[in-house]
Scaffold this motif. Structure first.
Motif, PDB file in Angstrom:
ATOM      1  N   ALA A 212      17.919  40.351  47.568  1.00 52.75           N
ATOM      2  CA  ALA A 212      17.735  41.339  48.633  1.00 52.75           C
ATOM      3  C   ALA A 212      19.039  41.639  49.357  1.00 52.75           C
ATOM      4  N   ASP A 213      19.938  40.660  49.417  1.00 54.14           N
ATOM      5  CA  ASP A 213      21.213  40.864  50.110  1.00 54.14           C
ATOM      6  C   ASP A 213      22.139  41.800  49.333  1.00 54.14           C
ATOM      7  N   THR A 214      22.176  41.656  48.016  1.00 55.77           N
ATOM      8  CA  THR A 214      23.088  42.481  47.219  1.00 55.77           C
ATOM      9  C   THR A 214      22.493  43.839  46.873  1.00 55.77           C
ATOM     10  N   ARG A 215      21.182  43.967  46.996  1.00 56.57           N
ATOM     11  CA  ARG A 215      20.525  45.229  46.634  1.00 56.57           C
ATOM     12  C   ARG A 215      20.981  46.390  47.511  1.00 56.57           C
ATOM     13  N   GLN A 216      21.442  46.086  48.721  1.00 54.83           N
ATOM     14  CA  GLN A 216      21.883  47.150  49.643  1.00 54.83           C
ATOM     15  C   GLN A 216      23.238  47.733  49.232  1.00 54.83           C
ATOM     16  N   PHE A 217      23.947  47.071  48.316  1.00 53.25           N
ATOM     17  CA  PHE A 217      25.266  47.536  47.885  1.00 53.25           C
ATOM     18  C   PHE A 217      25.137  48.260  46.550  1.00 53.25           C
ATOM     19  N   ARG A 218      25.575  49.509  46.536  1.00 55.48           N
ATOM     20  CA  ARG A 218      25.545  50.310  45.315  1.00 55.48           C
ATOM     21  C   ARG A 218      26.779  51.213  45.285  1.00 55.48           C
ATOM     22  N   ASP A 219      27.145  51.657  44.088  1.00 54.40           N
ATOM     23  CA  ASP A 219      28.269  52.581  43.904  1.00 54.40           C
ATOM     24  C   ASP A 219      29.587  51.997  44.407  1.00 54.40           C
ATOM     25  N   ILE A 220      29.768  50.693  44.196  1.00 52.24           N
ATOM     26  CA  ILE A 220      31.024  50.043  44.578  1.00 52.24           C
ATOM     27  C   ILE A 220      32.048  50.293  43.462  1.00 52.24           C
ATOM     28  N   ASP A 221      33.220  50.789  43.837  1.00 50.00           N
ATOM     29  CA  ASP A 221      34.238  51.117  42.839  1.00 50.00           C
ATOM     30  C   ASP A 221      35.161  49.951  42.523  1.00 50.00           C
ATOM     31  N   ILE A 222      35.474  49.131  43.512  1.00 56.80           N
ATOM     32  CA  ILE A 222      36.376  48.001  43.301  1.00 56.80           C
ATOM     33  C   ILE A 222      35.874  46.816  44.133  1.00 56.80           C
ATOM     34  N   ILE A 223      35.752  45.662  43.487  1.00 57.43           N
ATOM     35  CA  ILE A 223      35.320  44.443  44.172  1.00 57.43           C
ATOM     36  C   ILE A 223      36.434  43.404  44.103  1.00 57.43           C
ATOM     37  N   PHE A 224      36.718  42.786  45.221  1.00 63.43           N
ATOM     38  CA  PHE A 224      37.539  41.583  45.261  1.00 63.43           C
ATOM     39  C   PHE A 224      36.604  40.417  45.526  1.00 63.43           C
ATOM     40  N   CYS A 225      36.418  39.575  44.512  1.00 61.60           N
ATOM     41  CA  CYS A 225      35.573  38.389  44.650  1.00 61.60           C
ATOM     42  C   CYS A 225      36.403  37.207  44.159  1.00 61.60           C
ATOM     43  N   ARG A 226      37.270  36.730  45.036  1.00 59.42           N
ATOM     44  CA  ARG A 226      38.294  35.769  44.616  1.00 59.42           C
ATOM     45  C   ARG A 226      38.009  34.384  45.199  1.00 59.42           C
ATOM     46  N   ASN A 227      38.035  33.398  44.315  1.00 51.05           N
ATOM     47  CA  ASN A 227      37.913  31.991  44.724  1.00 51.05           C
ATOM     48  C   ASN A 227      36.589  31.685  45.421  1.00 51.05           C
ATOM     49  N   SER A 249      29.857  50.931  40.433  1.00 53.70           N
ATOM     50  CA  SER A 249      29.831  52.216  39.750  1.00 53.70           C
ATOM     51  C   SER A 249      30.278  52.038  38.303  1.00 53.70           C
ATOM     52  N   PRO A 250      29.816  52.888  37.375  1.00 52.60           N
ATOM     53  CA  PRO A 250      30.356  52.844  36.012  1.00 52.60           C
ATOM     54  C   PRO A 250      31.870  53.029  36.050  1.00 52.60           C
ATOM     55  N   GLY A 251      32.593  52.157  35.336  1.00 52.45           N
ATOM     56  CA  GLY A 251      34.046  52.208  35.356  1.00 52.45           C
ATOM     57  C   GLY A 251      34.674  51.452  36.503  1.00 52.45           C
ATOM     58  N   GLY A 252      33.838  50.827  37.358  1.00 58.23           N
ATOM     59  CA  GLY A 252      34.352  50.071  38.488  1.00 58.23           C
ATOM     60  C   GLY A 252      35.062  48.804  38.058  1.00 58.23           C
ATOM     61  N   PHE A 253      35.873  48.248  38.950  1.00 57.17           N
ATOM     62  CA  PHE A 253      36.684  47.068  38.651  1.00 57.17           C
ATOM     63  C   PHE A 253      36.310  45.899  39.563  1.00 57.17           C
ATOM     64  N   ILE A 254      36.511  44.675  39.048  1.00 59.56           N
ATOM     65  CA  ILE A 254      36.346  43.479  39.858  1.00 59.56           C
ATOM     66  C   ILE A 254      37.539  42.557  39.636  1.00 59.56           C
ATOM     67  N   CYS A 255      38.091  42.058  40.730  1.00 58.34           N
ATOM     68  CA  CYS A 255      39.207  41.110  40.699  1.00 58.34           C
ATOM     69  C   CYS A 255      38.692  39.727  41.075  1.00 58.34           C
ATOM     70  N   LEU A 256      38.995  38.739  40.243  1.00 55.56           N
ATOM     71  CA  LEU A 256      38.625  37.352  40.512  1.00 55.56           C
ATOM     72  C   LEU A 256      39.864  36.551  40.891  1.00 55.56           C
ATOM     73  N   GLY A 257      39.657  35.315  41.320  1.00 55.03           N
ATOM     74  CA  GLY A 257      40.766  34.424  41.615  1.00 55.03           C
ATOM     75  C   GLY A 257      41.510  34.031  40.352  1.00 55.03           C
ATOM     76  N   HIS A 258      42.736  33.539  40.521  1.00 56.84           N
ATOM     77  CA  HIS A 258      43.586  33.281  39.357  1.00 56.84           C
ATOM     78  C   HIS A 258      43.026  32.209  38.432  1.00 56.84           C
ATOM     79  N   SER A 259      42.167  31.320  38.940  1.00 56.40           N
ATOM     80  CA  SER A 259      41.614  30.256  38.095  1.00 56.40           C
ATOM     81  C   SER A 259      40.230  30.606  37.559  1.00 56.40           C
ATOM     82  N   GLU A 260      39.744  31.810  37.831  1.00 56.39           N
ATOM     83  CA  GLU A 260      38.406  32.205  37.411  1.00 56.39           C
ATOM     84  C   GLU A 260      38.471  33.169  36.237  1.00 56.39           C
ATOM     85  N   SER A 261      37.470  33.088  35.367  1.00 60.44           N
ATOM     86  CA  SER A 261      37.427  33.949  34.187  1.00 60.44           C
ATOM     87  C   SER A 261      36.031  34.533  34.022  1.00 60.44           C
TER      88      SER A 261
END
Length: 284
Positions: A212-227, A249-261
């Motif tokens: 329910a918390d993430t359902r409110q987020f849509r059409d995100i173009d770039i996510i920073f989810c680091r560490n 969004s289709p074609g959107g990007f996500i950045c993770l922390g340097h130790s995450e894959s």
């Protein structure tokens, strides 16, 4: 301690720890193994004492059945780690302004919305770093309606982020010109960020393990989810990766922390290698 009750426990037993760790994992996706015993036990005992519970058992029963979730939020606030500073792992911000934003913008007409989401926000250094990079280093900033969203499970750090006051350590990597332009002295040795930047970021409480918390987020173009996902186990990482995918969004990007894959979490994303950083993309 409540009058007439027994003293709170001096230690958490192995069985108590397992019971608590399983419950906390189900609620948050955060996995505590035996290597985290000292960290977890100390904070758990602090909360037992703060609530006046007479034992781990009575505290745990009250925690599980509380109606308003207030103590669970207090527990989350003291169990989460918030280590950050401005321009941390700045190569990804370089990638943001040198590559990612231009690709996103190329798919949109001028004046349309670009949404950037920073999770976890911690005390705000990451989303404010993104805002500064956009203002200083992305020439097309005036051509688009850029929204910066930032979320955390910890309400204490969200309050701190909205306050926007930082220690010398937090701002030590900022170029002096940026510090002068976007901050003012606060008290003896702290720095307060511009209220214009504070108003440019929309902060919210989000638990990645709650659909329910993430359902409110849509059409995100770039996510920073680091560490963040380093604190999850394999199952909760996969659940989080899929929840984030659904927000993009289709074609959107996500950045993770340097130790995450991401390739070890989910096969949904495509790896993209840019001169400054490797990121992950939702196929168009």
């Amino acid at each position: 301690m409540k009058s007439g009750t027994l003293a709170a426990p001096a230690a958490i037993t192995d069985a108590d720890f397992q019971k608590f760790a399983e419950f906390f994992y189900r609620k948050t996706g955060i996995h505590f193994d035996d290597g985290k015993r000292y960290f977890v036990d100390k904070r758990l005992l602090d909360r037992i004492a703060a609530t006046g519970a007479e034992s781990f058992r009575s505290y745990f029963v009250a925690l599980r059945f509380e109606a308003d979730g207030a103590e669970m939020q207090q527990l989350v606030n003291c169990m989460t780690v918030n280590e950050t500073y401005f321009f941390r792992e700045a190569y990804q911000f370089d990638c943001l302004v040198n590559n990612l934003l231009d690709e996103v913008a190329a798919r949109k007409p001028p004046g349309s919305r670009i949404r950037i989401w920073s999770i976890p926000s911690s005390t705000g250094e990451e989303p404010y770093s993104i805002a500064i990079y956009l203002l200083e280093r992305w020439p097309k900033i005036d051509q688009f309606d850029v929204e910066i969203l930032s979320s955390d499970i910890d309400t204490t750090v969200l309050s701190s982020a909205r306050r926007g006051v930082y220690s010398p350590r937090s701002v030590q990597n900022l170029p002096p010109a940026y510090l002068k332009k976007y901050f003012t002295r606060h008290g003896h040795d702290e720095w307060a960020i511009s209220r214009d930047l504070v108003s440019a970021v929309e902060f919210s409480r989000v638990n990645l393990s709650e659909a329910a918390d993430t359902r409110q987020f849509r059409d995100i173009d770039i996510i920073f989810c680091r560490n963040l996902l380093i604190y999850f186990d394999d199952l909760s990482r996969r659940v989080a990766a899929e929840a984030l995918y659904d927000t993009m969004s289709p074609g959107g990007f996500i950045c993770l922390g340097h130790s995450e894959s991401m390739s070890r979490m989910s096969s949904l994303y495509t790896v993209r290698r840019f001169p400054d950083a490797m990121v992950y993309q939702k196929p168009q």
